[in-house]
Scaffold this motif. Sequence first.
Motif, PDB file in Angstrom:
ATOM      1  N   ALA A  92      44.254  57.227  23.230  1.00  0.00           N
ATOM      2  CA  ALA A  92      45.186  57.966  22.377  1.00  0.00           C
ATOM      3  C   ALA A  92      44.697  57.997  20.942  1.00  0.00           C
ATOM      4  N   GLN A  93      44.152  56.892  20.470  1.00  0.00           N
ATOM      5  CA  GLN A  93      43.601  56.838  19.116  1.00  0.00           C
ATOM      6  C   GLN A  93      42.459  57.843  18.971  1.00  0.00           C
ATOM      7  N   LYS A  94      41.574  57.861  19.945  1.00  0.00           N
ATOM      8  CA  LYS A  94      40.385  58.703  19.849  1.00  0.00           C
ATOM      9  C   LYS A  94      40.724  60.192  19.913  1.00  0.00           C
ATOM     10  N   GLY A  95      41.891  60.530  20.494  1.00  0.00           N
ATOM     11  CA  GLY A  95      42.263  61.939  20.619  1.00  0.00           C
ATOM     12  C   GLY A  95      43.184  62.441  19.525  1.00  0.00           C
ATOM     13  N   ALA A  96      43.393  61.645  18.473  1.00  0.00           N
ATOM     14  CA  ALA A  96      44.359  62.002  17.441  1.00  0.00           C
ATOM     15  C   ALA A  96      43.691  62.398  16.129  1.00  0.00           C
ATOM     16  N   ASP A  97      44.339  63.295  15.396  1.00  0.00           N
ATOM     17  CA  ASP A  97      43.873  63.651  14.053  1.00  0.00           C
ATOM     18  C   ASP A  97      44.183  62.539  13.056  1.00  0.00           C
ATOM     19  N   PHE A  98      45.361  61.940  13.195  1.00  0.00           N
ATOM     20  CA  PHE A  98      45.759  60.804  12.369  1.00  0.00           C
ATOM     21  C   PHE A  98      46.077  59.637  13.291  1.00  0.00           C
ATOM     22  N   PHE A  99      45.585  58.463  12.952  1.00  0.00           N
ATOM     23  CA  PHE A  99      45.866  57.266  13.740  1.00  0.00           C
ATOM     24  C   PHE A  99      46.444  56.197  12.829  1.00  0.00           C
TER      25      PHE A  99
ATOM     26  N   GLY B  93      47.542  53.559   2.629  1.00  0.00           N
ATOM     27  CA  GLY B  93      46.773  54.735   2.239  1.00  0.00           C
ATOM     28  C   GLY B  93      46.920  55.877   3.229  1.00  0.00           C
ATOM     29  N   ALA B  94      46.846  55.571   4.516  1.00  0.00           N
ATOM     30  CA  ALA B  94      46.957  56.605   5.549  1.00  0.00           C
ATOM     31  C   ALA B  94      48.340  57.245   5.542  1.00  0.00           C
TER      32      ALA B  94
END
Length: 334
Positions: free
Chosen positions: A127-134, A24-25
């Motif tokens: 890195a996950q927390k700072g991203a628009d898409f993970f 889905g992502a």
Amino acid sequence: MSLMKKEAQEAPQVVARFLAQNRGALSELGARLRTHPPSVILTAARGSSDHAATYFKYLVEILLGVPCASVGASVASVWHSKLKLNNAVCVTISQSGQSPDILALQEAARKAGALTIALVNQPDSPAQKGADFFLPLSAGPEKSVAATKSFIASLVAGAAIAGHWADDKALLDALENLPARLEEAAKIQWPSFVTGAAKAQSLYVLGRGPGLAIANECALKMKETCGLHAEALSFAEVMHGPLELVRPGFPVLAFSPNDASRSAAHDVLARIRSIGAEVHAVEDGGMEFVGAGHAMLDPISMVQSAYLNVEALAQKLGRNPDHPKQLSKVTETV
């Protein structure tokens, strides 16, 4: 069985899990990139992850014509430069998602207006927390210092992003069938290469385009696990200064997928063979490999086989591939 071998053999299941969990992502991200196409992409990565970024770079440039470049993380972490990234995308690739310099580049890109995408294996990473898409790589714990299954997951993530962005049905269909192909690739043995490389003090690893990423990764793994000096070069670059170092018996490992680069690669290998080098070419008619069903994915099946043969080389040299003398699992650079 070494952890490196065990984890490399898990890659087919990792790929199937990544595709299932991120379907889905990936569709959403592909639609976002089609409706808001970036003018440039930058990647933030180190080590094996940077080799995955090289693979992604070539896929994006070949399939979509969008420039993609690895940006030195130190411009953000050391020099604190203000980037100009309107209408850009920043892709962070990391096993741990913790390295301070990579995080600094991701944050600088976000502040400069770039869409940020993180491909990370470690859950709940910075890195996950700072991203628009993970997109979680879903490789599970990786204990061997030499990353294998997380690297293959990173390659697949890059190919999936490019495939969904380009709406390339042939590539996406081949990705769905890739886990079965990797199961077969994990069985491939290259005894002539292992025997020849075990006697070497130095060797070249060659590739071009997406295959250059695999050459880079394979050379790194031989340094890490075998203590062997292996230099990765493109088929084009080896014909310049590096050709002078080739001697009779000099080992050369070449990755030559059946893509647009193959004819030129064969010309280079013919020249190297004429010097008397010991050439081990991974290609149709050469050392065995399992076709991935799409030329852009063949490098992934090649590296699946390469990992297990490099592990065999380390064992033949009497080294423990899981415990390099000077390295640790997580390297945090500034």
